[in-house]
Design an enzyme around this catalytic site. Structure first.
Site, PDB file in Angstrom:
ATOM      1  N   ARG A   1       7.972 -10.344  -0.006  1.00  0.00           N
ATOM      2  CA  ARG A   1       7.985  -9.194   0.896  1.00  0.00           C
ATOM      3  C   ARG A   1       8.049  -9.642   2.347  1.00  0.00           C
ATOM      4  O   ARG A   1       7.309 -10.511   2.786  1.00  0.00           O
ATOM      5  CB  ARG A   1       6.742  -8.332   0.687  1.00  0.00           C
ATOM      6  CG  ARG A   1       6.603  -7.276   1.748  1.00  0.00           C
ATOM      7  CD  ARG A   1       6.063  -5.995   1.278  1.00  0.00           C
ATOM      8  NE  ARG A   1       5.814  -5.133   2.410  1.00  0.00           N
ATOM      9  CZ  ARG A   1       4.830  -4.282   2.497  1.00  0.00           C
ATOM     10  NH1 ARG A   1       3.997  -4.155   1.490  1.00  0.00           N
ATOM     11  NH2 ARG A   1       4.681  -3.527   3.559  1.00  0.00           N
TER      12      ARG A   1
ATOM     13  N   ARG B   1      11.316  -2.061   1.246  1.00  0.00           N
ATOM     14  CA  ARG B   1      10.470  -3.189   0.833  1.00  0.00           C
ATOM     15  C   ARG B   1      10.706  -3.573  -0.621  1.00  0.00           C
ATOM     16  O   ARG B   1      10.920  -2.723  -1.471  1.00  0.00           O
ATOM     17  CB  ARG B   1       9.000  -2.857   1.053  1.00  0.00           C
ATOM     18  CG  ARG B   1       8.580  -1.584   0.392  1.00  0.00           C
ATOM     19  CD  ARG B   1       7.389  -0.951   1.059  1.00  0.00           C
ATOM     20  NE  ARG B   1       7.650  -0.510   2.414  1.00  0.00           N
ATOM     21  CZ  ARG B   1       6.695  -0.312   3.327  1.00  0.00           C
ATOM     22  NH1 ARG B   1       5.439  -0.497   3.020  1.00  0.00           N
ATOM     23  NH2 ARG B   1       6.989   0.089   4.547  1.00  0.00           N
TER      24      ARG B   1
ATOM     25  N   ASP C   1       5.416  -3.102  -2.758  1.00  0.00           N
ATOM     26  CA  ASP C   1       4.295  -2.619  -1.948  1.00  0.00           C
ATOM     27  C   ASP C   1       3.167  -2.265  -2.903  1.00  0.00           C
ATOM     28  O   ASP C   1       3.372  -1.509  -3.845  1.00  0.00           O
ATOM     29  CB  ASP C   1       4.743  -1.370  -1.182  1.00  0.00           C
ATOM     30  CG  ASP C   1       3.705  -0.884  -0.203  1.00  0.00           C
ATOM     31  OD1 ASP C   1       3.921  -1.021   1.007  1.00  0.00           O
ATOM     32  OD2 ASP C   1       2.667  -0.346  -0.642  1.00  0.00           O
TER      33      ASP C   1
ATOM     34  N   ASP D   1      -0.623  -0.719  -2.987  1.00  0.00           N
ATOM     35  CA  ASP D   1      -1.675  -0.042  -2.227  1.00  0.00           C
ATOM     36  C   ASP D   1      -2.866   0.249  -3.128  1.00  0.00           C
ATOM     37  O   ASP D   1      -2.683   0.780  -4.241  1.00  0.00           O
ATOM     38  CB  ASP D   1      -1.176   1.299  -1.674  1.00  0.00           C
ATOM     39  CG  ASP D   1      -0.215   1.130  -0.511  1.00  0.00           C
ATOM     40  OD1 ASP D   1      -0.403   0.189   0.276  1.00  0.00           O
ATOM     41  OD2 ASP D   1       0.720   1.942  -0.408  1.00  0.00           O
TER      42      ASP D   1
HETATM   43  O1  GSY Z   1       3.624   3.520   0.929  1.00  0.00           O
HETATM   44  C1  GSY Z   1       4.334   2.807   0.026  1.00  0.00           C
HETATM   45  C2  GSY Z   1       5.713   2.470   0.472  1.00  0.00           C
HETATM   46  N1  GSY Z   1       6.526   3.674   0.701  1.00  0.00           N
HETATM   47  C3  GSY Z   1       7.065   4.495  -0.225  1.00  0.00           C
HETATM   48  C4  GSY Z   1       7.027   4.508  -1.636  1.00  0.00           C
HETATM   49  O2  GSY Z   1       6.433   3.669  -2.323  1.00  0.00           O
HETATM   50  N2  GSY Z   1       7.722   5.541  -2.233  1.00  0.00           N
HETATM   51  C5  GSY Z   1       8.398   6.490  -1.532  1.00  0.00           C
HETATM   52  N3  GSY Z   1       9.040   7.438  -2.184  1.00  0.00           N
HETATM   53  N4  GSY Z   1       8.427   6.485  -0.176  1.00  0.00           N
HETATM   54  C6  GSY Z   1       7.767   5.499   0.458  1.00  0.00           C
HETATM   55  N5  GSY Z   1       7.653   5.275   1.776  1.00  0.00           N
HETATM   56  C7  GSY Z   1       6.890   4.185   1.903  1.00  0.00           C
HETATM   57  S1  GSY Z   1       6.456   3.500   3.404  1.00  0.00           S
END
Ligand code: GSY
Length: 173
Positions: free
Chosen positions: A83, A92, A95, A97
């Site tokens: 990443r 990315r 990710d 979380d």
């Molecule tokens: O916050 C996680 C990264 N992220 C995402 C995601 O995982 N999925 C979608 N649909 N939109 C996102 N925007 C981010 S930043």
């Protein structure tokens, strides 16, 4: 043992493989037992919307790690998968979380749990609800938030149904 829930997303490269690699790395960690993985959802990007659709999953685990230690493991998985942090809401490869950690709250410079934006994000709530047991004391907030969404309008589509952790990460021969 503590129970935690993660959200994992990817929108670069071989998206399904990225998710599988991340889950495999968590499974391989001696202090983590992955107990459930949701189906895979394809989701429209939230935040910076001019980017490719994501694949998202939620994952449940049991661990002896503290929330802060679990965060370090998540960051290590992100780094190991290559990443690169270009800009805050950008595309990315992976990710991870931490959404919930044992119904506890944490508010440090590096980690806020429950995740501060989880109740606003259908791409988090839809997979998460799928793997929460009915008797989970963290379920109520998720159910309440879920009712505020029209999932059809949020761009969250079932991409692949997953029933078990083993099905998610078939052994490599
Ligand atoms: O916050 C996680 C990264 N992220 C995402 C995601 O995982 N999925 C979608 N649909 N939109 C996102 N925007 C981010 S930043």
């Amino acid at each position: 043992m503590k129970r935690a829930y993660l959200s994992i997303g990817t929108n670069i490269g071989e998206r399904e493989k990225n998710l599988q690699d991340a889950v495999r790395m968590l499974i391989a960690h001696e202090a983590i037992t992955v107990t459930a993985v949701s189906s895979i959802y394809e989701t429209a990007a939230v935040g910076f919307t001019e980017q490719a659709d994501f694949l998202n999953i939620a994952l449940r685990l049991e661990t002896t790690l503290s929330a802060q230690e679990l965060l370090l493991v998540c960051q290590q998985v992100e780094n190991d998968l290559g990443r690169v942090r270009e800009f805050r809401w950008g595309p990315r490869i992976i990710d991870l979380d931490i959404l919930l950690y044992n119904n506890e709250t944490s508010n440090t410079e590096t980690l806020i749990v429950p995740h501060p934006r989880m109740y606003e994000r259908a791409f988090v709530l839809v997979p998460l609800k799928e793997i929460m047991p009915e008797k989970c004391d963290m379920l109520e907030g998720v159910q309440n938030a879920y009712q505020t969404f029209d999932i059809e309008k949020e761009g969250v589509k079932l991409w692949k149904t997953i029933a078990t952790v083993d099905e998610f990460v078939p052994s490599e021969n």
